[in-house]
Design a protein around this motif. Sequence first.
Motif, PDB file in Angstrom:
ATOM      1  N   GLU A 404       0.825  -1.213   0.000  1.00 50.99           N
ATOM      2  CA  GLU A 404       0.000   0.000   0.000  1.00 50.99           C
ATOM      3  C   GLU A 404       0.855   1.257   0.000  1.00 50.99           C
ATOM      4  N   SER A 405       1.972   1.260   0.720  1.00 54.78           N
ATOM      5  CA  SER A 405       2.838   2.438   0.767  1.00 54.78           C
ATOM      6  C   SER A 405       3.457   2.748  -0.594  1.00 54.78           C
ATOM      7  N   GLN A 406       3.535   1.729  -1.457  1.00 54.79           N
ATOM      8  CA  GLN A 406       4.078   1.925  -2.803  1.00 54.79           C
ATOM      9  C   GLN A 406       2.977   2.096  -3.847  1.00 54.79           C
ATOM     10  N   ALA A 421      -3.217   6.631  -6.720  1.00 52.83           N
ATOM     11  CA  ALA A 421      -1.811   6.258  -6.490  1.00 52.83           C
ATOM     12  C   ALA A 421      -0.889   7.006  -7.430  1.00 52.83           C
ATOM     13  N   VAL A 422       0.360   7.161  -7.006  1.00 47.50           N
ATOM     14  CA  VAL A 422       1.411   7.755  -7.840  1.00 47.50           C
ATOM     15  C   VAL A 422       2.511   6.713  -8.000  1.00 47.50           C
ATOM     16  N   ILE A 423       2.774   6.304  -9.236  1.00 49.99           N
ATOM     17  CA  ILE A 423       3.850   5.362  -9.533  1.00 49.99           C
ATOM     18  C   ILE A 423       4.938   6.144 -10.287  1.00 49.99           C
ATOM     19  N   HIS A 424       6.088   6.271  -9.720  1.00 50.94           N
ATOM     20  CA  HIS A 424       7.125   7.177 -10.237  1.00 50.94           C
ATOM     21  C   HIS A 424       7.822   6.633 -11.479  1.00 50.94           C
ATOM     22  N   ASP A 425       8.444   7.541 -12.235  1.00 50.25           N
ATOM     23  CA  ASP A 425       9.160   7.194 -13.458  1.00 50.25           C
ATOM     24  C   ASP A 425      10.137   6.033 -13.217  1.00 50.25           C
ATOM     25  N   GLY A 426      10.148   5.107 -14.184  1.00 54.35           N
ATOM     26  CA  GLY A 426      11.134   4.023 -14.135  1.00 54.35           C
ATOM     27  C   GLY A 426      10.829   2.899 -13.168  1.00 54.35           C
ATOM     28  N   THR A 427       9.698   2.960 -12.466  1.00 49.94           N
ATOM     29  CA  THR A 427       9.345   1.906 -11.498  1.00 49.94           C
ATOM     30  C   THR A 427       9.063   0.585 -12.230  1.00 49.94           C
TER      31      THR A 427
END
Length: 429
Positions: A404-406, A421-427
């Motif tokens: 959940e934190s990710q 949710a926010v999934i950052h670049d390159g994840t």
Amino acid sequence: MKKVLSIILGGGAGTRLYPLTKLRAKPAVPVAGKYRLIDIPVSNCINSEIFKIYVLTQFNSASLNRHIARTYNFTGFSDGFVEVLAAQQTPENPNWFQGTADAVRQYLWLMEEWDAEEYLILSGDHLYRMDYRLFIQRHKETGADITLSVIPIDERRASDFGLMKIDDSGRVIDFSEKPKGDALTKMRVDTSVLGLTKEQAQLQPYIASMGIYVFKKDVLFKLLRESIERTDFGKEIIPDASKDYNVQAYLFDDYWEDIGTIEAFYHANLELTRQPQPPFSFYDEKAPIYTRPRYLPPSKLLDCHITEAIIGEGCILKNCRIQHSVLGVRSRIESGCIIEESLLMGADFYQPYVERQCSLEKGNIPVGIGTDTIIRRAIVDKNARIGHDVKIINKDNVQEADRESQGFYIRSGIVVVLKNAVIHDGTII
């Protein structure tokens, strides 16, 4: 149908559908790109000329309230309504709903105000199209006190369901919850009694409850008031009542799917894209599925390669590849993306062009799917912000995970990206 009152059970906390139920009630979960689960039973009621509809719920009901208020507004010339009844504390009962029967019991004082002869109890998390008029007609013709809608089941799937046994008149005489071995064999019935052909009856010798019931008014009220300790219809009230009351079975031999788990929900959505004929179709003019009118513009596809997909209104897709997927309203997918076998729920709003550009310049991620991202076998909830060059592919083939934190969970090998949710670049997931 003027003498029929419909009660849709909104379910409990929706733990099997979590995290899709983290911020919404189970009946408010989006389905098929533009609908919500609650639209299925409500539309079936409207198409069956049943216009008095209560929806019982007790968890995260704000979005459900909003959807129903904006969607189902009958004219002032009708006494029809669709209303949410949330769990509430009263001097007589300070408890939350303890089960399906208890939920109805707590609102009996309201139900009895209506001049209704039959009470139709429905579930809020099934996908099917049914004319309840035929169901209620069978209930009346057999003089039943209670009628259950059942589906025929083959031996391979029978142990996954609560099964029933009937006599030659279609009366239910026995119940068994997910039986196996000899207990399963004892539940075999002649399903031709309910209308199947001899060949079909041999292939499907079991019947399972759909969780859909019709009660005579006085029988429902008597059972709920006499047995306060019994809180569930399917497991307690109806099996006990079968000894003293005429409980009949009504056969529904068509597509029906219980979409109460993440895996079932995922497959039911993707099945809608199947060619040449999906198992369930929203393209039926005689029995349409209604939902909130949004007045969105048409979707815009710029140099895209799309196969076996459903795309909601108001989407903007640029130079991407979409395969065997469902895209919800206002989905935004940037160039270089590959979306395969996934369900994207879209967004509740548009970001203006200037705001999106400012976000990119500041290193923030705008709503939608960023450039060169790959999403495979996933569910992306609404308003998710997925960055550039992200890979959501479950590369380690994890079956269950709580991150959940990710911004994501994994259920039955399906990655579920949380709402907002926010999934950052390159994840890489």
